[in-house]
Design an enzyme around this catalytic site. Structure first.
Site, PDB file in Angstrom:
ATOM      1  N   SER A 176      56.732  11.406  57.011  1.00 19.63           N
ATOM      2  CA  SER A 176      56.617  11.057  55.599  1.00 19.63           C
ATOM      3  C   SER A 176      57.738  10.176  55.084  1.00 19.63           C
ATOM      4  CB  SER A 176      56.564  12.342  54.755  1.00 19.63           C
ATOM      5  OG  SER A 176      57.679  13.169  55.037  1.00 19.63           O
TER       6      SER A 176
ATOM      7  N   HIS B 298      62.014  13.918  49.669  1.00 19.58           N
ATOM      8  CA  HIS B 298      61.898  12.475  49.825  1.00 19.58           C
ATOM      9  C   HIS B 298      62.651  11.680  48.757  1.00 19.58           C
ATOM     10  CE1 HIS B 298      58.193  14.450  51.373  1.00 19.58           C
ATOM     11  NE2 HIS B 298      58.426  13.654  52.409  1.00 19.58           N
TER      12      HIS B 298
ATOM     13  N   ASP C 211      61.308  14.116  45.229  1.00 16.00           N
ATOM     14  CA  ASP C 211      60.911  15.525  45.240  1.00 16.00           C
ATOM     15  C   ASP C 211      61.920  16.318  46.066  1.00 16.00           C
ATOM     16  OD1 ASP C 211      60.264  14.900  47.869  1.00 16.00           O
ATOM     17  OD2 ASP C 211      58.110  14.770  47.490  1.00 16.00           O
TER      18      ASP C 211
END
Length: 286
Positions: free
Chosen positions: A45, A261, A258
């Protein structure tokens, strides 16, 4: 010193890292006079530009993508991620690993005592995979070192986002040290044509976090998008579609989006810290 219970709690939080999983995808280079140019990414991610399935990720839900392109497109950020900032002269394979491997280890009854040996085995497997890519004909293989895991919001929450956790960062340093040794050995075996490059995410992240004003960032350890109620994550809604999260007023001044990230501004800052390094120069120009 952390007690055994506190250490276990901290390490267990690694399970939330990189929820997108390991994937391979291709990012087209820019339209400059130097393009072809393709970046083949094997990762997670931190570098995913929207390859994950919509059904399994909050990154396809509001408020992800609020800064760029203005709607959720699968990126785990408010906007661009690291791979969006590379304009390449030659094709490169970028390997981004480790977060999901550690979360899998910890969620499948991995022991605290076994973490050092697991780190060694993970770096060893990564090395094997780098060699496999090289044998496939890839001339340049890049692997990123781990960012300081103790500085991610899931860890700094224990101090109300005031300071990084030294225990988690020590584990990160062990991973990075072993990776550096392994890659150095690979390049030593191929002196005439060294093919393996490490991107130092650890120092780049710390440089930004320790001097945030340089990049116009405020409250660097506090995430912009947080669960309004304990246990909820950015993008979560209840059965009546009521938001279970809050978003800061200006994501451009936040480093983290968040619990894990960076924001687009965060990734931009990291990229600019890396621009002066030999490693990024080798990726972009050689």
């Amino acid at each position: 010193m952390y007690s055994y219970n506190k250490l276990f709690t901290l390490l267990s939080l690694f399970a939330i890292l990189y929820l997108s999983g390991q994937r391979g995808f291709q990012v087209e280079g820019g339209k400059s006079k130097h393009a072809p140019k393709k970046l083949f990414v094997f990762g997670d991610s931190y570098c995913d530009t929207g390859n994950i399935k919509k059904a399994i990720a909050n990154s396809w839900k509001d408020p992800y993508g609020v800064t760029f392109p203005g709607k959720p497109v699968g990126r785990f950020s408010d906007g661009r991620v690291f791979t969006d900032y590379l304009d390449l002269k030659n094709s490169v394979a970028l390997v981004s690993v480790a977060g999901n491997d550690y979360s899998y280890y910890l969620t499948t009854n991995g022991s605290l005592a076994g973490i050092p040996s697991f780190i060694a085995s993970l770096v060893n497997q990564t090395t094997i995979d780098l060699i496999r890519l090289k044998k496939l004909g890839v001339k340049k293989v890049v692997v990123d070192g781990l960012q300081p895991l103790g500085c991610l919001p899931f860890a700094t929450a224990l101090s109300s986002f005031k300071q990084c956790n030294s225990t988690a960062n020590a584990l990160t340093n062990l991973h990075n040290s072993l990776l550096i040794q392994s890659v150095a050995k690979l390049n030593q075996e191929n002196k005439d044509h060294p093919s393996f490059i490490i991107l130092d995410f650890y120092d780049a992240f710390l440089s930004v976090l320790q001097n945030p004003s340089k990049h116009n960032i405020e409250n660097p350890l506090k995430p912009c998008c947080t669960g309004a109620i304990g246990g909820y994550k950015c993008g979560s809604v209840d059965n009546n579609n009521v938001k279970k999260y809050t978003v800061c007023d200006n994501p451009k001044k936040a480093f983290f989006w968040d619990d894990v990230h960076p924001t687009q501004a965060g990734w931009n800052a990291v990229f600019h810290e890396l621009k002066s390094t030999k490693a990024l120069h080798q990726i972009l120009h050689n």
